[in-house]
Design an enzyme around this catalytic site. Structure first.
Site, PDB file in Angstrom:
ATOM      1  N   ASP A 135      18.308  54.327  -6.819  1.00 36.66           N
ATOM      2  CA  ASP A 135      19.350  53.670  -6.020  1.00 36.66           C
ATOM      3  C   ASP A 135      19.893  52.520  -6.871  1.00 36.66           C
ATOM      4  O   ASP A 135      19.300  52.133  -7.885  1.00 36.66           O
ATOM      5  CB  ASP A 135      18.745  53.128  -4.715  1.00 36.66           C
ATOM      6  CG  ASP A 135      19.781  52.385  -3.872  1.00 36.66           C
ATOM      7  OD1 ASP A 135      20.945  52.816  -3.821  1.00 36.66           O
ATOM      8  OD2 ASP A 135      19.425  51.345  -3.261  1.00 36.66           O
ATOM      9  N   SER A 136      21.003  51.960  -6.424  1.00 37.19           N
ATOM     10  CA  SER A 136      21.538  50.790  -7.107  1.00 37.19           C
ATOM     11  C   SER A 136      20.628  49.576  -6.913  1.00 37.19           C
ATOM     12  O   SER A 136      20.745  48.607  -7.658  1.00 37.19           O
ATOM     13  CB  SER A 136      22.923  50.476  -6.552  1.00 37.19           C
ATOM     14  OG  SER A 136      22.851  50.365  -5.145  1.00 37.19           O
ATOM     15  N   CYS A 165      21.185  56.857  -3.017  1.00 37.75           N
ATOM     16  CA  CYS A 165      22.298  55.911  -2.958  1.00 37.75           C
ATOM     17  C   CYS A 165      23.512  56.722  -2.531  1.00 37.75           C
ATOM     18  O   CYS A 165      23.863  57.719  -3.194  1.00 37.75           O
ATOM     19  CB  CYS A 165      22.521  55.299  -4.338  1.00 37.75           C
ATOM     20  SG  CYS A 165      23.997  54.271  -4.473  1.00 37.75           S
ATOM     21  N   GLU A 223      20.551  42.532   1.890  1.00 39.59           N
ATOM     22  CA  GLU A 223      19.910  42.003   0.674  1.00 39.59           C
ATOM     23  C   GLU A 223      19.332  40.613   0.921  1.00 39.59           C
ATOM     24  O   GLU A 223      18.366  40.204   0.295  1.00 39.59           O
ATOM     25  CB  GLU A 223      20.928  41.923  -0.468  1.00 39.59           C
ATOM     26  CG  GLU A 223      21.183  43.224  -1.170  1.00 39.59           C
ATOM     27  CD  GLU A 223      20.061  43.585  -2.147  1.00 39.59           C
ATOM     28  OE1 GLU A 223      19.508  42.689  -2.792  1.00 39.59           O
ATOM     29  OE2 GLU A 223      19.750  44.778  -2.230  1.00 39.59           O
ATOM     30  N   CYS A 231      25.192  54.333   3.959  1.00 36.40           N
ATOM     31  CA  CYS A 231      24.798  53.434   2.874  1.00 36.40           C
ATOM     32  C   CYS A 231      23.318  53.150   3.087  1.00 36.40           C
ATOM     33  O   CYS A 231      22.886  52.893   4.218  1.00 36.40           O
ATOM     34  CB  CYS A 231      25.611  52.140   2.951  1.00 36.40           C
ATOM     35  SG  CYS A 231      25.026  50.867   1.823  1.00 36.40           S
ATOM     36  N   HIS A 257      21.502  50.728   2.524  1.00 37.59           N
ATOM     37  CA  HIS A 257      21.126  49.387   3.004  1.00 37.59           C
ATOM     38  C   HIS A 257      21.229  49.251   4.526  1.00 37.59           C
ATOM     39  O   HIS A 257      20.654  48.326   5.097  1.00 37.59           O
ATOM     40  CB  HIS A 257      22.035  48.320   2.388  1.00 37.59           C
ATOM     41  CG  HIS A 257      21.640  47.914   1.015  1.00 37.59           C
ATOM     42  ND1 HIS A 257      21.769  48.740  -0.065  1.00 37.59           N
ATOM     43  CD2 HIS A 257      21.116  46.748   0.545  1.00 37.59           C
ATOM     44  CE1 HIS A 257      21.342  48.113  -1.153  1.00 37.59           C
ATOM     45  NE2 HIS A 257      20.951  46.908  -0.806  1.00 37.59           N
TER      46      HIS A 257
HETATM   47  N1  DGL Z   1      23.009  51.862  -2.372  1.00 30.87           N
HETATM   48  C1  DGL Z   1      24.419  51.760  -2.058  1.00 30.87           C
HETATM   49  C2  DGL Z   1      24.828  52.907  -1.146  1.00 30.87           C
HETATM   50  O1  DGL Z   1      23.993  53.546  -0.512  1.00 30.87           O
HETATM   51  C3  DGL Z   1      24.752  50.440  -1.391  1.00 30.87           C
HETATM   52  C4  DGL Z   1      24.636  49.234  -2.297  1.00 30.87           C
HETATM   53  C5  DGL Z   1      25.643  49.239  -3.425  1.00 30.87           C
HETATM   54  O2  DGL Z   1      26.845  49.046  -3.190  1.00 30.87           O
HETATM   55  O3  DGL Z   1      25.212  49.468  -4.545  1.00 30.87           O
HETATM   56  O4  DGL Z   1      25.992  53.211  -1.076  1.00 30.87           O
END
Ligand code: DGL
Length: 293
Positions: A21-22, A84, A164, A201, A203
């Protein structure tokens, strides 16, 4: 057991599953994967140095995703899970092509499947990052499954920042939810509002209880974690690489920056305590492409 070949090498079922993931949001997906497949070993990579992906260009998202996946591939994973939504929306084809025959599973198709399974009216709202919404992949995945669906997609970048920060409830969070969603869920509007909300997303699941409080009981709130875990189990079974020989697998956590923050915020997403020493810092710049690409 050994199955399927990776180049001329067999991929053993004892190999770990790579998840990236990011940042820490994908730990909500890892949590579901661990529930579903407790005997597997997992290597999770959060590209915390370059978070967020959601506001970046498609070219950067593709490049970052390939670099993250290359590092996991170097560690001999038998399958890649793109935990992600942004990377799944923008980079899945590039990843699938580069790492073939290693299966690559994104969270977007399972999220669309979960939404179509939950909706009665076919009116679905998708909350995601700017890049995911702009790319239109969620809208397309839903209408491919259900052509009469009416999909409203909304970018909610502040939700990423709130999650976050560990701010998941209270008046500020509720205010931001109202600001983003009041236009979509208008009480008494001439056109009925969506009956299903997709958290597109990784998050956003930590905000689900507050979303439920604001939206009330009539809107189904779905995310892709459980359906992604089911898709992963199916792919591993199909390829004959499900692991049956250990009761509890291991979890290796990698990040590109900030082990303290990863541990503090990640514990909330993963639902178990984490220490900074549980997180290994890696550099993605030197992860080589698989041979032959
Ligand atoms: N992990 C990203 C997503 O699921 C969200 C956070 C980001 O923008 O990197 O889209």
């Amino acid at each position: 057991m050994r199955s399927k070949t990776q180049g001329d090498q067999a991929i053993p079922s004892s190999s770990p599953i790579g998840v990236f993931d990011s940042g820490v949001g994908g730990l909500t997906v890892l949590r579901a994967l661990l529930d579903r497949l407790p005997g597997e070993d997992f290597v999770y990579l959060g590209d915390t140095a370059r978070l967020p992906y959601g506001s970046k260009s498609p070219g950067s998202i593709r490049q970052y995703s390939l670099q993250a996946a290359r590092l996991l591939h170097e560690r001999g994973v038998k399958c890649l899970v793109v935990a992600c939504n942004t990377a799944s929306a923008i980079a899945l084809d590039a990843l699938t092509q580069e790492f073939d025959p290693v299966p690559v599973i994104g969270v977007l198709e399972p999220g669309a499947a979960a939404a179509c399974g939950a909706t009665r009216s076919g009116r679905i709202a998708v909350l995601a990052t700017e890049s995911t919404v702009r790319g239109g992949a969620y809208q397309a995945a839903i209408t491919r499954r259900r052509p009469d669906a009416v999909v409203t997609a909304r970018a909610c970048p502040l939700f990423v920042a709130l999650a976050e920060e560990g701010w998941t409830d209270g008046p500020i969070v509720e205010g931001v939810i109202h600001r983003y969603l009041d236009q979509i869920f208008v009480a008494g509007a001439a056109v009925a509002h969506p009956d299903t909300l997709v958290l597109g997303c990784t998050h956003f699941p930590v905000l689900a209880p507050t979303l439920r409080k604001v939206l009330g009981p009539d809107v189904a709130i779905v995310d892709s974690a459980a359906t992604t875990a089911a898709a992963l189990a199916e792919v591993l079974a199909q390829r004959g690489v499900l692991r049956h020989d250990q009761a509890a697998g291991s979890v290796t956590l990698l990040a590109t920056d900030g082990p303290e923050r990863f541990a503090r915020v990640g514990a909330m997403f993963l639902g178990r305590p984490l220490a900074p020493t549980d997180v290994e810092i890696v550099d993605l710049a030197f992860a080589p492409a698989p041979s032959g690409t």
